[in-house]
Design a protein around this motif. Structure first.
Motif, PDB file in Angstrom:
ATOM      1  N   GLU A  56       0.762  -1.193   0.199  1.00 20.21           N
ATOM      2  CA  GLU A  56      -0.083   0.062   0.209  1.00 20.21           C
ATOM      3  C   GLU A  56       0.901   1.394   0.106  1.00 20.21           C
ATOM      4  O   GLU A  56       0.471   2.389  -0.552  1.00 20.21           O
ATOM      5  N   TYR A  59       1.399   3.493  -3.282  1.00 24.59           N
ATOM      6  CA  TYR A  59       0.067   4.275  -3.517  1.00 24.59           C
ATOM      7  C   TYR A  59      -0.042   5.268  -2.619  1.00 24.59           C
ATOM      8  O   TYR A  59      -0.459   6.726  -3.137  1.00 24.59           O
ATOM      9  N   ALA A  60       0.122   5.266  -1.373  1.00 25.23           N
ATOM     10  CA  ALA A  60      -0.049   6.316  -0.383  1.00 25.23           C
ATOM     11  C   ALA A  60       1.061   7.365  -0.472  1.00 25.23           C
ATOM     12  O   ALA A  60       0.733   8.636  -0.559  1.00 25.23           O
ATOM     13  N   ALA A  63       0.654   9.584  -3.760  1.00 27.05           N
ATOM     14  CA  ALA A  63      -0.275  10.324  -3.722  1.00 27.05           C
ATOM     15  C   ALA A  63      -0.080  11.468  -2.908  1.00 27.05           C
ATOM     16  O   ALA A  63      -0.500  12.627  -2.952  1.00 27.05           O
ATOM     17  N   ALA A  93      -6.257   8.186  -3.995  1.00 25.37           N
ATOM     18  CA  ALA A  93      -5.958   8.488  -2.862  1.00 25.37           C
ATOM     19  C   ALA A  93      -5.711   9.943  -2.552  1.00 25.37           C
ATOM     20  O   ALA A  93      -5.901  10.639  -1.399  1.00 25.37           O
ATOM     21  N   TYR A  97      -6.717  12.672   0.214  1.00 25.79           N
ATOM     22  CA  TYR A  97      -5.916  13.434   1.014  1.00 25.79           C
ATOM     23  C   TYR A  97      -6.428  14.768   1.057  1.00 25.79           C
ATOM     24  O   TYR A  97      -6.229  15.827   2.104  1.00 25.79           O
ATOM     25  N   GLU A 104      -4.127   6.989   6.827  1.00 24.90           N
ATOM     26  CA  GLU A 104      -4.661   5.665   6.024  1.00 24.90           C
ATOM     27  C   GLU A 104      -5.933   5.417   5.605  1.00 24.90           C
ATOM     28  O   GLU A 104      -6.458   4.767   5.134  1.00 24.90           O
ATOM     29  N   ALA A 106      -7.170   7.220   3.401  1.00 25.91           N
ATOM     30  CA  ALA A 106      -7.026   6.967   1.736  1.00 25.91           C
ATOM     31  C   ALA A 106      -7.668   5.795   1.081  1.00 25.91           C
ATOM     32  O   ALA A 106      -8.135   5.426   0.074  1.00 25.91           O
ATOM     33  N   ARG A 107      -7.926   4.732   2.015  1.00 26.70           N
ATOM     34  CA  ARG A 107      -8.292   3.440   1.870  1.00 26.70           C
ATOM     35  C   ARG A 107      -9.858   3.651   1.585  1.00 26.70           C
ATOM     36  O   ARG A 107     -10.369   2.627   0.921  1.00 26.70           O
ATOM     37  N   ALA A 109     -11.050   5.208  -0.903  1.00 24.27           N
ATOM     38  CA  ALA A 109     -10.998   4.869  -2.301  1.00 24.27           C
ATOM     39  C   ALA A 109     -11.396   3.354  -2.611  1.00 24.27           C
ATOM     40  O   ALA A 109     -12.137   3.116  -3.442  1.00 24.27           O
ATOM     41  N   LEU A 154      -5.197  -0.209   0.247  1.00 21.21           N
ATOM     42  CA  LEU A 154      -5.166   0.836  -0.803  1.00 21.21           C
ATOM     43  C   LEU A 154      -4.001   0.311  -1.990  1.00 21.21           C
ATOM     44  O   LEU A 154      -2.810   0.299  -1.894  1.00 21.21           O
TER      45      LEU A 154
END
Length: 584
Positions: A56, A59-60, A63, A93, A97, A104, A106-107, A109, A154
């Motif tokens: 993950e 991607y975090a 973003a 993500a 934000y 976290e 952002a999950r 999505a 994510l």
């Protein structure tokens, strides 16, 4: 409900007949939407736990850097171009934000994608069989352990699965004569390509292609309006890909050849991931589809009959779903680079097939041998409390978990899981004996709620082994501010992403001798890495450094990681944090 006359053309636009078409009852559509939203609300509970796992992190962090730089066109990771992946997961993500800040959450999505997929499954079931079966299929997908986990992860797989389900739903509408839905089919695949490249197109092409060619031959392919499809997909996919290709020479070659063709064949110049064994890939799918793995194989006989059945019959729908499941699994089985989560796009079809078992049982069409199987299955699950106790005693002896894992918590979870499965099993056995399909499905579905909580609690317990958050917290607490952080990068250098996300600082990458840069990094890779001889010199002088070890290498001691002398700042499983200066 209003009835209207429409042309029905079979599953792929076959022989035309005139038949009354009934609009879906508004109540059923609202029920499906309510079910999907309720599932999404449950998936979103404490979505911030555990910390981002390694997969993950990329991607975090990409973003986060998008939001920080304001550049939403060119993905960057640790300040360097990162063009290995399509952009949709980063964009989603980054959008979260913008609302809630980098975290976290952002999950959400993926939670949203799961809601869309469940709604699409409900409507597919209604088209293939009836509204009630569609709703049951939605319940089954919402209570699949794999969906519950992936909705809180994510990465783009849940989004791609949702676009695939929507694309196939649109195709089912189109083959009933509602040709406007073809635009939705191609648009969904275009969005899927922004999530996962060419994969959703290939996966959708298998069930659509098999049934279209079988029923109408190549003439049916023409009725899908492929030129329209190319135009719609190009309008969605081309702008970003063309913009990045023009800005960054080498991207197009790497994206098409390296990231798709050579990756599929496991022939990339830099082998930055290890494919899973075939048996593990299939076993992971069976585990992800639980508890409905125990039901949907009962539809194999009907699927075999459906291969020869007329278009539009229930048996033909079952055959279509098995092509969806089988095509997905067989496609990735041919790829040496397969990873276990690549089976996720087959989960909607598995839920629909399990719902078909319920539908046949409701109609009194389930063979006696299937009821006997379900009764014995329930009795075997009833013994799970014994298995839970055995697992508890085993965990008590797994010393490698270490005190940080608090194995006592895991033992308690094992016992709770065994007790839950015992209750579910006894209820299933009674429901099979009395032939009550609603009770049977309800027992499985309700039983998965505590089971999902158990799995989530175990994930939280294992966070120190798989997340960079504890490492970043230890560095922040024990190392002087401003100390340079060096990461012993594996070939898959993107592993640094989670560390960069949680420290919110640039990370220096220690050079890996086997790394071959992608073509778009030609001329840039030299500045990405710190040579090992330069690192050794800086480690020995007065420059304060922190070294974070490669988590893909298992080391029981830190002795071979950095030149002596050093201090151990922290240790989490295979993650060592060392310093050449005394920690605070």
């Amino acid at each position: 409900m209003a009835a209207r006359e429409e042309r029905v053309e079979g599953l792929a636009g076959g022989p035309r007949v005139i038949a009354p078409m009934v609009s879906p009852p508004r109540r059923a559509v609202w029920a499906a939407a309510g079910l999907a939203l309720l599932a999404g609300a449950l998936f979103a509970v404490r979505c911030d736990l555990p910390g981002f796992f390694d997969n993950e992190g990329r991607y975090a962090e990409v973003a986060r850097e998008m939001v920080q730089s304001g550049d939403w066109v060119t993905p960057r990771l640790d300040g360097t171009l990162f063009l290995n992946k399509p952009p949709l997961a980063f964009w989603l993500a980054a959008f979260v934000y913008q609302v809630a800040g980098p975290s976290e959450w952002a999950r959400l999505a993926s939670v949203f994608a799961a809601v869309v997929a469940i709604l699409a499954v409900c409507r597919i079931g209604a088209l293939l069989w009836d509204e009630a079966t569609g709703l049951v299929a939605g319940v089954m997908m919402a209570t699949m352990i794999g969906v519950a986990l992936e909705a809180r992860t994510l990465r783009p797989d849940m989004t791609m699965t949702a676009t695939l389900a929507v694309a196939l739903l649109c195709w089912l509408h189109a083959r009933r004569g509602e040709r406007g839905w073809l635009v939705g089919l191609w648009a969904a695949l275009g969005v899927g390509m922004l999530a996962k490249g060419f994969v959703p197109v290939v996966l959708a092409a298998m069930p659509i292609g098999v049934l279209t060619l079988a029923e109408e031959g190549w003439r049916g392919v023409g009725r899908l309006r492929p030129w329209l499809g190319l135009g719609v997909m190009a309008a969605i996919v081309a702008p970003w890909h063309v913009a990045v290709a023009l800005q960054h020479p080498g991207f197009a070659w790497d994206y098409v050849v390296n990231q798709h063709l050579l990756f599929f064949l496991d022939k990339k110049p830099t082998r930055d991931s290890e494919g899973d064994a075939l048996w593990f890939f299939w076993a992971a799918f069976a585990l992800r589809a639980l508890p409905w793995t125990l039901l949907f194989p009962l539809t194999l006989g009907e699927a075999a009959r459906g291969a020869q059945a007329p278009a539009g019959t229930p048996e033909r729908g079952t055959f279509f779903l098995w092509v969806w499941v089988g095509g997905t699994l067989l496609f990735f089985s041919c790829a040496p680079s397969r990873l276990e989560h690549y089976s996720i796009p087959a989960l909607p079809a598995a839920a629909l097939l399990a719902a078909r078992v319920w539908g046949r049982a409701r109609d009194g069409d389930l063979p006696d041998v299937h009821w006997q199987y379900l009764r014995w299955l329930g009795l075997l699950l009833g013994l799970s409390v014994i298995g839970g106790g055995s697992l508890s005693r085993f965990l008590d002896r797994v010393y490698w978990l270490g005190p940080a894992m608090h194995s006592m918590v895991l033992e308690t979870l094992a016992v709770f899981a065994g007790f839950t499965l015992t209750v579910v099993g006894c209820t299933v056995a009674l429901a099979a004996t009395w032939r009550r399909p609603g009770v049977l499905v309800g027992a499985f579905a309700l039983g998965m709620i505590p089971m999902a909580w158990i799995v989530l609690r175990a994930e939280i317990q294992f966070e120190p082994l798989f997340s960079w958050r504890p490492v970043a917290e230890a560095i922040g607490q024990k190392v002087p501010a401003g100390t340079e952080i060096v990461f012993e990068a594996p070939v898959e250098y993107q592993q640094v992403a989670g560390l960069a996300f949680y420290t919110k600082r640039p990370i220096t990458l220690l050079a890996h001798p086997a790394f071959v840069p992608p073509t778009y990094l030609a001329g840039l890779a030299g500045g990405m890495f710190l040579p090992r001889d330069a690192f050794a010199r800086r480690w020995a002088d007065d420059t304060p450094l922190v070294l974070v070890s490669d988590p893909q290498q298992r080391r029981d001691t830190p002795d071979a990681i950095a030149p002596a002398p050093f201090d151990v700042v922290a240790h989490f499983g295979d993650r060592w944090v060392l310093s050449n200066h005394a920690a605070r």
